[in-house]
Design a protein around this motif. Structure first.
Motif, PDB file in Angstrom:
ATOM      1  N   VAL A  18      54.820  40.941  42.721  1.00 40.14           N
ATOM      2  CA  VAL A  18      55.259  39.683  43.342  1.00 40.14           C
ATOM      3  C   VAL A  18      54.094  38.700  43.407  1.00 40.14           C
ATOM      4  O   VAL A  18      54.230  37.521  43.071  1.00 40.14           O
ATOM      5  CB  VAL A  18      55.853  39.945  44.748  1.00 40.14           C
ATOM      6  N   TRP A  19      52.920  39.178  43.848  1.00 47.75           N
ATOM      7  CA  TRP A  19      51.742  38.316  43.906  1.00 47.75           C
ATOM      8  C   TRP A  19      51.425  37.725  42.543  1.00 47.75           C
ATOM      9  O   TRP A  19      51.143  36.538  42.421  1.00 47.75           O
ATOM     10  CB  TRP A  19      50.542  39.105  44.430  1.00 47.75           C
ATOM     11  N   ALA A  20      51.460  38.561  41.524  1.00 49.21           N
ATOM     12  CA  ALA A  20      51.152  38.094  40.169  1.00 49.21           C
ATOM     13  C   ALA A  20      52.138  37.020  39.725  1.00 49.21           C
ATOM     14  O   ALA A  20      51.743  35.991  39.166  1.00 49.21           O
ATOM     15  CB  ALA A  20      51.169  39.272  39.197  1.00 49.21           C
ATOM     16  N   LYS A  21      53.408  37.238  39.983  1.00 45.61           N
ATOM     17  CA  LYS A  21      54.421  36.264  39.579  1.00 45.61           C
ATOM     18  C   LYS A  21      54.225  34.940  40.317  1.00 45.61           C
ATOM     19  O   LYS A  21      54.287  33.866  39.711  1.00 45.61           O
ATOM     20  CB  LYS A  21      55.815  36.822  39.832  1.00 45.61           C
ATOM     21  N   GLU A  22      53.976  35.005  41.624  1.00 50.14           N
ATOM     22  CA  GLU A  22      53.772  33.793  42.422  1.00 50.14           C
ATOM     23  C   GLU A  22      52.536  33.008  41.997  1.00 50.14           C
ATOM     24  O   GLU A  22      52.477  31.799  42.154  1.00 50.14           O
ATOM     25  CB  GLU A  22      53.658  34.156  43.902  1.00 50.14           C
ATOM     26  N   ASN A  23      51.539  33.698  41.467  1.00 44.35           N
ATOM     27  CA  ASN A  23      50.280  33.059  41.082  1.00 44.35           C
ATOM     28  C   ASN A  23      50.145  32.863  39.576  1.00 44.35           C
ATOM     29  O   ASN A  23      49.051  32.569  39.093  1.00 44.35           O
ATOM     30  CB  ASN A  23      49.107  33.876  41.634  1.00 44.35           C
ATOM     31  N   HIS A  24      51.243  33.058  38.870  1.00 45.08           N
ATOM     32  CA  HIS A  24      51.277  32.854  37.410  1.00 45.08           C
ATOM     33  C   HIS A  24      50.224  33.698  36.694  1.00 45.08           C
ATOM     34  O   HIS A  24      49.490  33.214  35.836  1.00 45.08           O
ATOM     35  CB  HIS A  24      51.111  31.369  37.067  1.00 45.08           C
ATOM     36  N   VAL A  25      50.153  34.946  37.090  1.00 44.20           N
ATOM     37  CA  VAL A  25      49.197  35.892  36.507  1.00 44.20           C
ATOM     38  C   VAL A  25      49.976  36.976  35.779  1.00 44.20           C
ATOM     39  O   VAL A  25      50.974  37.476  36.275  1.00 44.20           O
ATOM     40  CB  VAL A  25      48.324  36.532  37.620  1.00 44.20           C
ATOM     41  N   LYS A  26      49.524  37.318  34.592  1.00 41.59           N
ATOM     42  CA  LYS A  26      50.113  38.427  33.837  1.00 41.59           C
ATOM     43  C   LYS A  26      49.250  39.662  34.058  1.00 41.59           C
ATOM     44  O   LYS A  26      48.027  39.618  33.935  1.00 41.59           O
ATOM     45  CB  LYS A  26      50.150  38.112  32.339  1.00 41.59           C
ATOM     46  N   LEU A  27      49.898  40.747  34.429  1.00 42.66           N
ATOM     47  CA  LEU A  27      49.185  42.004  34.639  1.00 42.66           C
ATOM     48  C   LEU A  27      49.255  42.837  33.365  1.00 42.66           C
ATOM     49  O   LEU A  27      50.325  43.037  32.805  1.00 42.66           O
ATOM     50  CB  LEU A  27      49.809  42.780  35.804  1.00 42.66           C
ATOM     51  N   ALA A  28      48.101  43.300  32.924  1.00 44.18           N
ATOM     52  CA  ALA A  28      48.029  44.152  31.736  1.00 44.18           C
ATOM     53  C   ALA A  28      47.363  45.460  32.137  1.00 44.18           C
ATOM     54  O   ALA A  28      46.291  45.463  32.746  1.00 44.18           O
ATOM     55  CB  ALA A  28      47.230  43.465  30.637  1.00 44.18           C
ATOM     56  N   TYR A  29      48.008  46.549  31.836  1.00 46.18           N
ATOM     57  CA  TYR A  29      47.511  47.871  32.228  1.00 46.18           C
ATOM     58  C   TYR A  29      46.956  48.607  31.013  1.00 46.18           C
ATOM     59  O   TYR A  29      47.558  48.588  29.948  1.00 46.18           O
ATOM     60  CB  TYR A  29      48.637  48.702  32.843  1.00 46.18           C
ATOM     61  N   THR A  30      45.797  49.257  31.206  1.00 48.46           N
ATOM     62  CA  THR A  30      45.275  50.088  30.131  1.00 48.46           C
ATOM     63  C   THR A  30      46.121  51.360  30.077  1.00 48.46           C
ATOM     64  O   THR A  30      46.649  51.805  31.097  1.00 48.46           O
ATOM     65  CB  THR A  30      43.796  50.463  30.363  1.00 48.46           C
ATOM     66  N   PRO A  31      46.256  51.946  28.908  1.00 49.09           N
ATOM     67  CA  PRO A  31      47.036  53.185  28.802  1.00 49.09           C
ATOM     68  C   PRO A  31      46.406  54.322  29.612  1.00 49.09           C
ATOM     69  O   PRO A  31      45.198  54.323  29.870  1.00 49.09           O
ATOM     70  CB  PRO A  31      46.992  53.517  27.300  1.00 49.09           C
ATOM     71  N   THR A  32      47.213  55.271  30.005  1.00 49.10           N
ATOM     72  CA  THR A  32      46.738  56.435  30.745  1.00 49.10           C
ATOM     73  C   THR A  32      45.692  57.188  29.920  1.00 49.10           C
ATOM     74  O   THR A  32      45.794  57.273  28.703  1.00 49.10           O
ATOM     75  CB  THR A  32      47.929  57.365  31.054  1.00 49.10           C
ATOM     76  N   TYR A  33      44.688  57.707  30.583  1.00 51.25           N
ATOM     77  CA  TYR A  33      43.586  58.475  29.967  1.00 51.25           C
ATOM     78  C   TYR A  33      42.723  57.638  29.032  1.00 51.25           C
ATOM     79  O   TYR A  33      42.175  58.139  28.057  1.00 51.25           O
ATOM     80  CB  TYR A  33      44.102  59.713  29.240  1.00 51.25           C
ATOM     81  N   THR A  34      42.588  56.359  29.312  1.00 50.03           N
ATOM     82  CA  THR A  34      41.703  55.516  28.505  1.00 50.03           C
ATOM     83  C   THR A  34      40.717  54.782  29.406  1.00 50.03           C
ATOM     84  O   THR A  34      40.480  53.596  29.250  1.00 50.03           O
ATOM     85  CB  THR A  34      42.495  54.502  27.662  1.00 50.03           C
ATOM     86  N   SER A  35      40.133  55.496  30.361  1.00 52.98           N
ATOM     87  CA  SER A  35      39.185  54.861  31.284  1.00 52.98           C
ATOM     88  C   SER A  35      37.984  54.283  30.534  1.00 52.98           C
ATOM     89  O   SER A  35      37.349  53.345  31.015  1.00 52.98           O
ATOM     90  CB  SER A  35      38.718  55.848  32.345  1.00 52.98           C
ATOM     91  N   TRP A  36      37.689  54.800  29.362  1.00 56.15           N
ATOM     92  CA  TRP A  36      36.564  54.288  28.576  1.00 56.15           C
ATOM     93  C   TRP A  36      36.792  52.836  28.155  1.00 56.15           C
ATOM     94  O   TRP A  36      35.851  52.132  27.785  1.00 56.15           O
ATOM     95  CB  TRP A  36      36.314  55.173  27.360  1.00 56.15           C
ATOM     96  N   LEU A  37      38.040  52.349  28.232  1.00 53.96           N
ATOM     97  CA  LEU A  37      38.308  50.943  27.918  1.00 53.96           C
ATOM     98  C   LEU A  37      37.899  50.016  29.058  1.00 53.96           C
ATOM     99  O   LEU A  37      37.736  48.820  28.856  1.00 53.96           O
ATOM    100  CB  LEU A  37      39.807  50.734  27.634  1.00 53.96           C
ATOM    101  N   ASN A  38      37.730  50.574  30.257  1.00 55.88           N
ATOM    102  CA  ASN A  38      37.351  49.790  31.422  1.00 55.88           C
ATOM    103  C   ASN A  38      35.822  49.771  31.485  1.00 55.88           C
ATOM    104  O   ASN A  38      35.185  50.793  31.711  1.00 55.88           O
ATOM    105  CB  ASN A  38      37.949  50.421  32.679  1.00 55.88           C
ATOM    106  N   SER A  39      35.220  48.595  31.328  1.00 61.68           N
ATOM    107  CA  SER A  39      33.767  48.502  31.199  1.00 61.68           C
ATOM    108  C   SER A  39      33.003  48.926  32.454  1.00 61.68           C
ATOM    109  O   SER A  39      31.823  49.247  32.372  1.00 61.68           O
ATOM    110  CB  SER A  39      33.357  47.086  30.800  1.00 61.68           C
TER     111      SER A  39
END
Length: 84
Positions: A18-39
């Protein structure tokens, strides 16, 4: 604007969407078991070693106090990195 997050369960909560929609933000999730993508993940080992190795904290609050005192005023990336 896009916010890229890992797949931590609270990020999928209805309030977050809801917060994302109200603030015009798109949420993008990294796939499961890919923590190495998060810097930030590469820094967790250093932080764990710096704060926890050889230390005994009686409460979670005492650990947080140490972390805050260590990083207090360290707003510049280069200043913060010297602790890692």
């Amino acid at each position: 604007m896009y916010i890229v997050m890992d797949s931590l369960l609270p990020y999928y909560h209805k309030k977050m969407k809801v917060w994302a929609k109200e603030n015009h933000v798109k949420l993008a999730y990294t796939p499961t078991y890919t923590s190495w993508l998060n810097s930030i993940e590469c820094h967790f080992g250093s932080l764990r070693k710096f704060f926890l190795e050889g230390s005994i904290y009686s409460t979670h609050t005492s650990w947080l106090r140490r972390a805050k005192n260590t990083y207090d005023g360290a707003t510049d990336v280069n200043v913060t990195m010297r602790y890692l």
